[in-house]
Design an enzyme around this catalytic site. Sequence first.
Site, PDB file in Angstrom:
ATOM      1  N   SER A 119      -8.757  25.378 114.861  1.00 22.21           N
ATOM      2  CA  SER A 119     -10.165  25.688 114.673  1.00 22.21           C
ATOM      3  C   SER A 119     -10.553  25.807 113.203  1.00 22.21           C
ATOM      4  O   SER A 119     -11.729  25.932 112.892  1.00 22.21           O
ATOM      5  CB  SER A 119     -10.513  26.994 115.399  1.00 22.21           C
ATOM      6  OG  SER A 119      -9.617  28.021 115.037  1.00 22.21           O
ATOM      7  N   HIS A 140     -10.691  19.251 118.088  1.00 26.60           N
ATOM      8  CA  HIS A 140     -11.012  20.662 118.326  1.00 26.60           C
ATOM      9  C   HIS A 140     -11.931  20.833 119.535  1.00 26.60           C
ATOM     10  O   HIS A 140     -13.138  20.596 119.469  1.00 26.60           O
ATOM     11  CB  HIS A 140     -11.656  21.269 117.078  1.00 26.60           C
ATOM     12  CG  HIS A 140     -11.958  22.718 117.211  1.00 26.60           C
ATOM     13  ND1 HIS A 140     -13.045  23.320 116.607  1.00 26.60           N
ATOM     14  CD2 HIS A 140     -11.334  23.717 117.908  1.00 26.60           C
ATOM     15  CE1 HIS A 140     -13.066  24.608 116.907  1.00 26.60           C
ATOM     16  NE2 HIS A 140     -12.046  24.863 117.697  1.00 26.60           N
ATOM     17  N   GLU A 152     -14.984  18.654 118.371  1.00 32.08           N
ATOM     18  CA  GLU A 152     -15.056  18.278 116.958  1.00 32.08           C
ATOM     19  C   GLU A 152     -13.922  17.308 116.654  1.00 32.08           C
ATOM     20  O   GLU A 152     -12.763  17.579 116.976  1.00 32.08           O
ATOM     21  CB  GLU A 152     -14.915  19.506 116.060  1.00 32.08           C
ATOM     22  CG  GLU A 152     -16.161  20.360 115.978  1.00 32.08           C
ATOM     23  CD  GLU A 152     -16.005  21.518 115.002  1.00 32.08           C
ATOM     24  OE1 GLU A 152     -16.854  21.668 114.116  1.00 32.08           O
ATOM     25  OE2 GLU A 152     -15.024  22.276 115.139  1.00 32.08           O
ATOM     26  N   ASN A 190     -17.082  26.595 113.358  1.00 30.90           N
ATOM     27  CA  ASN A 190     -16.616  27.895 112.861  1.00 30.90           C
ATOM     28  C   ASN A 190     -17.094  28.204 111.450  1.00 30.90           C
ATOM     29  O   ASN A 190     -17.149  29.375 111.064  1.00 30.90           O
ATOM     30  CB  ASN A 190     -15.089  27.977 112.964  1.00 30.90           C
ATOM     31  CG  ASN A 190     -14.654  28.215 114.390  1.00 30.90           C
ATOM     32  OD1 ASN A 190     -15.228  29.038 115.094  1.00 30.90           O
ATOM     33  ND2 ASN A 190     -13.648  27.488 114.838  1.00 30.90           N
TER      34      ASN A 190
END
Length: 291
Positions: A119, A140, A152, A190
Amino acid sequence: MDIKKVGVIGAGQMGNGIAHVLALAGYDVVLNDISPEALETAMLLIDSNLERQVSREKITEKARQDTLNRIETTIKLPDLGQTDLVIEAATERESVKTAIFEDLVPHLRPHTILTSNTSSISITRLASRTDRPEKFMGFHFMNPVPVMQLVELIRGIATDEDTYNSCQTVVEKLEKTGASAEDFPGFIVNRILMPMINEAVYTLYEGVGSVSSIDSSLRLGANHPMGPLELADFIGLDTCLAIMNVLHDGLADTKYRPCPLLTKYVEAGWLGRKTQRGFYDYTQDPPKPTR
């Protein structure tokens, strides 16, 4: 490249979800973990989640059984050697991920693509510890994997176009949406989400609001489906802290400094839902704020 067989490393919360959606989409899956108990638990959870999909008429009973039949489990990392794609979903610690890739590489076929579900950790740095940086990228998934629609796709500095296109094709076959991200700390989701959660913890730490008032404010005032502290508990406070440390170290900006209260909760072992205690106490129904 035509990907048919996929290896998934790690049978935890993310790994079992990734194995679930891959097998449901028709891929043969080899699910690996160092713990036989973790593999057994993962298969029970996959079966339970598939049964829920059957009960909601999302899939047929035959699809459920076919999906389970496509997943094999193993505690031996070399058993992933004959796969076309490997998705590593182990603990969010770079030393662990690096050790896994170094152990796996000698057993891989030349064309096998390596990916990490990290992440926040540098894809370029992870790729450099393998023999195929051009066939390495970030893959991800969001949690819970069977429900969340985004993946992702993160290129490292050496990732070639064929590798990216092959992974994008997998995402499309899963009926999910790929978001292309550059290899900088936290990527897209994130980089935006974790500072918001960290700021919510600071808001609690400084006494601006209580746990319940902070979460209610974001649910009702910003139309978020889950409050930031509730979401942190769902993700895992140790994971949130690890990502904030990656952002702080990688971007060298004080705005990414982890809140001391977040660190304190992790030191106490209050990691959220998975330990039954975080910003909420999950031994009670409904969960009661711990602060």
